[in-house]
Write a protein that holds these residues in place. Structure first.
Motif, short mmCIF file in Angstrom:
data_model
loop_
_atom_site.label_atom_id
_atom_site.label_comp_id
_atom_site.label_asym_id
_atom_site.label_seq_id
_atom_site.Cartn_x
_atom_site.Cartn_y
_atom_site.Cartn_z
N TRP A 125 53.53 -3.73 7.80
CA TRP A 125 53.70 -2.28 7.70
C TRP A 125 55.07 -1.94 7.10
O TRP A 125 56.05 -2.65 7.32
CB TRP A 125 53.59 -1.65 9.09
CG TRP A 125 53.47 -0.15 9.07
CD1 TRP A 125 52.32 0.58 8.97
CD2 TRP A 125 54.53 0.81 9.19
NE1 TRP A 125 52.60 1.93 9.00
CE2 TRP A 125 53.95 2.09 9.14
CE3 TRP A 125 55.91 0.70 9.33
CZ2 TRP A 125 54.72 3.27 9.23
CZ3 TRP A 125 56.67 1.86 9.41
CH2 TRP A 125 56.07 3.13 9.36
N GLY A 126 55.09 -0.86 6.38
CA GLY A 126 56.35 -0.36 5.84
C GLY A 126 56.31 -0.13 4.36
O GLY A 126 56.87 0.85 3.84
N MET A 165 54.76 6.12 -2.96
CA MET A 165 54.65 7.24 -2.03
C MET A 165 54.15 6.80 -0.65
O MET A 165 54.25 7.55 0.32
CB MET A 165 53.72 8.31 -2.61
CG MET A 165 54.19 8.89 -3.93
SD MET A 165 55.87 9.57 -3.84
CE MET A 165 55.62 10.95 -2.74
N ASP A 166 53.61 5.58 -0.56
CA ASP A 166 53.14 5.05 0.73
C ASP A 166 54.22 4.30 1.48
O ASP A 166 54.03 3.92 2.64
CB ASP A 166 51.95 4.12 0.50
CG ASP A 166 50.75 4.85 -0.09
OD1 ASP A 166 50.38 5.89 0.47
OD2 ASP A 166 50.21 4.38 -1.11
#
Length: 486
Positions: free
Chosen positions: A301-302, A313-314
Motif C-alpha cells: 500500500w502507498g 493520483m493514486d
C-alpha cells in the motif's frame, strides 16, 4: 510552561499517557518522565539510532559501525546490535559479517519469544543485478543492494544465531529481459513480487523533493528559497536514478497474532507485508506457509504504480517512515500506523495515518485484492496533520516516527526538528518536548532552559513511550532526577 524554551514546554496531566520516554542522543540513551526528568540512562560505545526495552528491563540497541563499513555510507547504516541489562552490562551482541557485503541498518523489532528482527543490506554486483533482469541503465553505481529481514535467536553464549531470513531479491519480477526466470509480460499480474526496475527519477532525493527533477541549477535555486521554511538543505546532495540503495527500506514491525512482518520501502513510497509462518526454504518461494504464498508480498500500500495498477493520483505515501502494527490491546489494535513524511513542493506537509487492513476477516492476515484493482484501504481511518499553512500542519523531510499509546493517544517524533509531541484521538495536543540535546556523534551539548537552541544537529531518529505499568519497570526505582536542560 509558556516560559520554557526547551524540554517539556506543554503538558496536560489529565490527558497525557502516564509513562516514560526512551530517547537516543548520540551514544546516550535517556529514559525521561512526562516532566522531562531523567529516571534512568545508558551509554553505548557506538552511536545509537534505535533502542527498545525488553519486558525484563534489558535494552536492545543498534550501533553505528559506519566507519568500518565504507561500502555502506548511507543514512540509517548501523552494523551492530547488542542487548544490555538495566545496569548497562552486556548480555549478547551480533554483527553480520563481512561488512564489505552485509550491513544491518535502521530498525529492530523485539518478538514475543525474545528473538529479534533486524534489517540488513546485502551488496549485489552489477552482474548479479543483470542476471535478475535489472536494466543496465539502472545500475549507475555498478551495484544494487538487496534488503534482508533476519530473525535472531540468542544462543546463550553472548551472541545470536540466524533462525529465519527473508530476502526481497527472492521475489523480484521484471519485463525487460525475456531470458530471465523472473520475466513476466505483464508486471501488474504479479503483485506478490517487486519490480526490480521500479526506480523513481532522482532516487531518494527525487522522491523527497520534486524540484530536484528540474535540474541541478533550478533545484538549487528553489532549495535556497525554501530552506528557511522546511529545512530543505537536506536536499543539497544530488540523487541518482537507480542508485544502489534503490528501495531504502527503513522500518520493520511484527504482528504476533497474524505472524506477519511489515516492511517500509522508502523510495518506492510503499509498505509491504510478508508471511513469517514460512520455513526458511518456503520464504524464498511463492508457496508454503500459513497463507500458501511462501515469501511473496501478501499486501502492499502507498503507491500502486510499483505494481502498475495505478497512476500518480493514486499515490498516498510520500517518503514514509516507521510504520508499525498497532499492538493488540491498544485502540486501533491490528491496524497500521505510519509517519507519512510528505514531499516538496506539492505535498509539503506530514500526516500520521492509521490504516485498517483489508482482511477477509479481522486478524486473518488474508487480504482482498480484486482483479486489476489496487490493494485497499481507499483512505486512512484516522489522520493527524493538516495541509501546509493550517494550524496543526507540520513537515519533516526525513527520519521521524509515530507510536500508538495504550490510552489511545499518539506519540509523534519530528526527527529533523528534534521535537516530540502527543495528541489525543480527538487531535488535541497534550504534551510537547523540544530536545535540548545537540549531538555531533562523539559528544552531546545541551541548551539551557530559557535559552534558544543554537545551530547544530538536534535530530531524533525515533522516540518511544513506555507506560508506567510496563513490566520492564516492575520493582525498579525510577526516582526523577535532573532535566537534561538544567
Amino acid at each position: 510552561f509558556h516560559e520554557r524554551s526547551v524540554g517539556v514546554v506543554a503538558l496536560n496531566e489529565q490527558k497525557v499517557q502516564d509513562g516514560y520516554m526512551l530517547m537516543c542522543i548520540g551514544k546516550e540513551q535517556y529514559l525521561l518522565d512526562s516532566q522531562g526528568r531523567r529516571v534512568h540512562e545508558w551509554r553505548s560505545k557506538r552511536v545509537v539510532f534505535s533502542a527498545y526495552l525488553f519486558p525484563d528491563g534489558n535494552l536492545l540497541r543498534d550501533g553505528s559501525d559506519n566507519q568500518f563499513a565504507v561500502a555502506f555510507r548511507q543514512g540509517g547504516a548501523a552494523g551492530y546490535l547488542e542487548v544490555v541489562t538495566w545496569d548497562n552490562e552486556p548480555v549478547w551482541k551480533f554483527s553480520k559479517l563481512s561488512m564489505n557485503v552485509f550491513l544491518t541498518h535502521h530498525d529492530l523489532e523485539i518478538m514475543p519469544n525474545g528473538n529479534v528482527l533486524l534489517m540488513c543490506w546485502e551488496r549485489k554486483c552489477k552482474d548479479e543485478a543483470l542476471k535478475a533482469g535489472r536494466r543496465p541503465d539502472l545500475i549507475p553505481d555498478n551495484e544494487v543492494w538487496d534488503n534482508l529481514i533476519i530473525e535472531l535467536q540468542p544462543d546463550g553464549k553472548g551472541s545470536a544465531d540466524i533462525v529465519w531470513q527473508w530476502s526481497l531479491w527472492d521475489h523480484l519480477v521484471q519485463d525487460h529481459d525475456e531470458s530471465k526466470s523472473n520475466y513476466a509480460e505483464d508486471v501488474s499480474e504479479h503483485p506478490g513480487c517487486f519490480d526490480i526496475n521500479y526506480a523513481p527519477p532522482g532516487g531518494k532525493a527525487g522522491i523527497r523533493n520534486l524540484n530536484y527533477l528540474l535540474g541541478p541549477e533550478k533545484n538549487k535555486e528553489r532549495t535556497m528559497l525554501q530552506r528557511g521554511l522546511s529545512g530543505q538543505s537536506v536536499f543539497d546532495y544530488e540523487g541518482t536514478t537507480g542508485e544502489k540503495d534503490w528501495v531504502h527500506a527503513n522500518a520493520v514491525s511484527y504482528c504476533p497474532k497474524r505472524d506477519q512482518i511489515l516492511v517500509s520501502l522508502n523510495v518506492p513510497c510503499e509498505l509491504v507485508i510478508v508471511d513469517h509462518s514460512t520455513t526458511q526454504a518456503e520464504s524464498r518461494q511463492r508457496s508454503g506457509g500459513k497463507r500458501g504464498k511462501g515469501g511473496a508480498i501478501l499486501w502492499r500500500w502507498g503507491n500502486p504504480q510499483t505494481y502498475r495498477r495505478g497512476d500518480r493520483m493514486d499515490q498516498q505515501l510520500f517518503a514514509q517512515h516507521y510504520p508499525t502494527f498497532i499492538p493488540e490491546g491498544c485502540p486501533g489494535g491490528g491496524n497500521v500506523l505510519v509517519f507519512n513524511n510528505g514531499r516538496s513542493p506539492d505535498r509539503h506537509w506530514t500526516t500520521i495515518d492509521e490504516l485498517e487492513l483489508p482482511e477477509t476477516e479481522r486478524w486473518s492476515g488474508d487480504y482482498t485484492l480484486e482483479e486489476g484493482q489496487t490493494f485497499g484501504p481507499l483512505r486512512p481511518v484516522w489522520s493527524y496533520g493538516e495541509r501546509q499553512g493550517r494550524q496543526t500542519s507540520f513537515y519533516c523531510t526525513h527520519v521521524s516516527s509515530t507510536q500508538r499509546l495504550p490510552n489511545g493517544n499518539t506519540l509523534v517524533t519530528q526527527g529533523p526538528q528534534g521535537i516530540v509531541f502527543e495528541v489525543t484521538p480527538a487531535k488535541e495536543e497534550v504534551w510537547r518536548y523540544i530536545s535540548p540535546c545537540c549531538s555531533d556523534e562523539d559528544a552531546v551539548s545541551f541548551t539551557r532552559q530559557g535559552e534558544s537552541r543554537s545551530n547544530g544537529r538536534y535530530t531524533l531518529f525515533t522516540c518511544l513511550k513506555y507506560p508506567a505499568a510496563h513490566p520492564a519497570f516492575a520493582g525498579r526505582s525510577l526516582t526523577p532526577g535532573r532535566r537534561l536542560e538544567d
